[in-house]
Design an enzyme around this catalytic site. Structure first.
Site, PDB file in Angstrom:
ATOM      1  N   ALA A 112       0.792  -8.997   2.895  1.00 51.47           N
ATOM      2  CA  ALA A 112       0.766  -7.761   2.123  1.00 51.47           C
ATOM      3  C   ALA A 112       1.448  -7.785   0.758  1.00 51.47           C
ATOM      4  O   ALA A 112       1.127  -6.977  -0.102  1.00 51.47           O
ATOM      5  CB  ALA A 112       1.380  -6.630   2.948  1.00 51.47           C
ATOM      6  N   ALA A 113       2.454  -8.651   0.555  1.00 51.33           N
ATOM      7  CA  ALA A 113       3.216  -8.606  -0.696  1.00 51.33           C
ATOM      8  C   ALA A 113       2.319  -8.912  -1.898  1.00 51.33           C
ATOM      9  O   ALA A 113       1.397  -9.719  -1.782  1.00 51.33           O
ATOM     10  CB  ALA A 113       4.376  -9.595  -0.635  1.00 51.33           C
ATOM     11  N   PRO A 114       2.544  -8.224  -3.027  1.00 52.04           N
ATOM     12  CA  PRO A 114       3.639  -7.294  -3.335  1.00 52.04           C
ATOM     13  C   PRO A 114       3.399  -5.841  -2.921  1.00 52.04           C
ATOM     14  O   PRO A 114       4.221  -4.991  -3.191  1.00 52.04           O
ATOM     15  CB  PRO A 114       3.756  -7.395  -4.855  1.00 52.04           C
ATOM     16  CG  PRO A 114       2.352  -7.653  -5.304  1.00 52.04           C
ATOM     17  CD  PRO A 114       1.752  -8.552  -4.235  1.00 52.04           C
ATOM     18  N   GLY A 115       2.243  -5.559  -2.297  1.00 56.76           N
ATOM     19  CA  GLY A 115       2.057  -4.235  -1.749  1.00 56.76           C
ATOM     20  C   GLY A 115       0.945  -3.400  -2.336  1.00 56.76           C
ATOM     21  O   GLY A 115       0.753  -2.257  -1.919  1.00 56.76           O
ATOM     22  N   CYS A 233      -8.785 -14.712  -3.480  1.00 58.04           N
ATOM     23  CA  CYS A 233      -9.066 -14.673  -4.924  1.00 58.04           C
ATOM     24  C   CYS A 233      -9.372 -16.101  -5.381  1.00 58.04           C
ATOM     25  O   CYS A 233      -8.828 -16.569  -6.378  1.00 58.04           O
ATOM     26  CB  CYS A 233      -7.905 -14.055  -5.696  1.00 58.04           C
ATOM     27  SG  CYS A 233      -6.318 -14.879  -5.474  1.00 58.04           S
TER      28      CYS A 233
END
Length: 505
Positions: A112-115, A233
């Site tokens: 999940a980071a950075p959110g 990505c």
């Protein structure tokens, strides 16, 4: 871009794209597109468009996403610090849209980071259900937790765990899982030259092996009939179609369903046309890959996925993962944190447990604050890390043994018998939910002064005070009506409670 593209990479892209390669290569001479996504936990899209200080153009695959004009600096506006929008690369807004989140869903954002994607998920949940945001890298969870706090997320938990340990703790539990997988980052070469420098011919294979392990763990965490969205990505087929096809071959209960995209998404390659690719020479965004995997709903073997909820207390077995009850003292064994840890601004007593009646003292002080300041009390499970109090959508027993960065919505700290409200409590409130509030103007400099941590002269008549409340005390400070933090008012002066680590620089 100044960095030279690796020769092995360009040769592979020529093979993948054929006659389109030259058009693709020309995009590396262009400026990357930038965007913002409206945080509908705080503001509606029409309201943001009416207030926006810069020109915005809709992003076709995200109804809350907008391209920003070249030269715009949305991070230097008070609205950013009030959490009204998230600055996000346009293509990165697509995967969450494919999850088709419904209110009340239990959702896991596994990497999940950075959110950014977690805040997008939270906005779709609108305070219902459950969001668990996880990242394997401890340093990255700090930014993840801060972003969830800034954007007013009340129903989120932040973990720092391996996917396998999450699957063991929550077998067959989640309705939706997002895997924004770690990858070689080829789709970001134009935007981040450091990724070009780090890339080697063997990098895609290294990440592909990692991604397949993550997919296996996610499958064990998913409820029968649930959905996984896998995204990267990168352009490398072994990290995209290759990872998905191998997973599907070993999991016949899953099917790749068409990603759609209303003509903006190109189909996947190598026998997986249901997947989607965003090519930078076809869309206004960076390179991205997405696949939607749907479970057929078949029952799991005893002791695995289908029996997930039996590992949790009866109060959280129903969809949504939370018994909506007010936090109160004397609420049972689930009130104390066991084996977790808190860190960072707003709650960092790592796994400390209260002595004797410490939890009851904290809850009593919190209840007094709520009566005086809010007039209502948040619902959920109270969890105490040392002197730091959270309200969680899950009982602490559900998080036993897991590395927990944030067990829920941070309420504040018990200090010398007094309750000190935390910044994340303020950022998730609306003015109507606070006994006292103050709205600062974003255009005349006073909002920036507050964000810099300065003390402000504020006459009493500017305060909005609920009937029965005194003007003296904690004030919810807002920017043009949207919560930003706490202040403390007395005799015409507002003492600034905005956290030092969050201040405008």
């Amino acid at each position: 871009m100044a960095a030279q593209l690796p020769g092995t990479f360009t040769e592979r892209m020529k093979e993948l794209l054929g006659t389109e390669y030259e058009q693709f290569a020309e995009t590396y001479k262009e400026t990357p597109y930038a965007g913002i996504r409206v945080n509908t936990l705080k503001i509606t899209v029409p309201e943001l468009l009416e207030r926006s200080p810069f020109d915005l153009e809709p992003i076709p695959w995200c109804p809350t996403g907008f391209y920003t004009e070249e030269g715009a600096r949305p991070g230097k506006h008070p609205y950013y610090h009030a959490g009204l929008y998230y600055i996000q690369e346009p293509s990165a807004m697509a995967p969450v849209e494919l999850l088709v989140i419904q209110p009340g869903d239990r959702v896991l954002d596994l990497c999940a980071a950075p959110g950014g994607k977690s805040t997008q998920i939270a906005a779709k949940l609108q305070g219902t259900g459950l969001l668990i945001s996880n990242d394997l890298h401890p340093d990255r969870t700090k930014a993840l937790a801060k972003n969830l706090e800034l954007y007013g997320v009340r129903n989120g938990i932040v973990l720092n765990e391996s996917p396998e340990r999450i699957a063991a703790a929550f077998p067959g539990f989640f309705d939706r899982i997002l895997i924004d997988a770690p990858c070689s980052g080829e789709g970001m070469f134009r935007k981040d030259e450091d990724m070009v420098k780090q890339w080697e011919p063997g990098t895609p294979r290294k990440y592909a092996d990692m991604q397949r392990e993550i997919l296996l763990a996610a499958a064990d965490s998913l409820k029968p009939g649930g959905t996984i969205v896998y995204s990267t990505c990168t352009f490398a087929p072994e990290e995209n179609e290759g990872s998905i096809l191998e997973f599907l071959a070993g999991h016949p209960q899953f099917t790749a369903v068409p990603a759609g995209g209303s003509g903006w998404f190109a189909p996947g390659l190598d026998g997986l046309p249901e997947a989607a690719r965003l090519w930078p020479h076809k869309v206004k965004g960076e390179g991205h890959f997405m696949a939607v995997l749907r479970h057929d709903g078949s029952a799991a073997a005893p002791g695995s996925d289908g029996d997930a909820d039996t590992a949790l207390p009866a109060s959280v077995r129903s969809k949504g993962g939370s018994a909506a009850r007010p936090v109160k003292a004397g609420g049972g064994k689930d009130r104390e944190a066991k084996g977790g840890r808190g860190q960072g601004k707003g709650g960092g007593a790592r796994g400390q447990r209260p002595q004797g009646s410490g939890i009851d003292a904290a809850l009593a002080a919190f209840a007094g604050f709520c009566r005086e300041q809010l007039g209502w009390q948040p619902a959920g499970f109270p969890v105490l890390f040392g002197e730091h109090l959270y309200v969680s959508p899950l009982p602490s027993s559900a998080l036993d043994g897991l590395k927990t960065i944030r067990p829920g919505w941070y309420m504040g700290q018990l200090r010398s018998g007094r309750f000190i409200p935390g910044h994340p409590l303020a950022t998730a409130l609306k003015p109507s939910e606070s006994g006292r509030s103050l709205s600062l103007d974003s255009t005349n400099g006073e909002a920036v002064s507050y964000l810099k941590g300065e003390t402000l002269a504020v006459p009493e008549q500017r305060l909005a005070v609920q009937p029965g409340s005194s003007p003296k005390g904690y004030v919810l400070v807002c920017i043009d009506g949207f919560s930003a933090g706490w202040g403390k008012w007395q005799d015409g002066m507002l003492k600034n409670e905005y956290p030092a680590g969050w201040r405008w620089t």
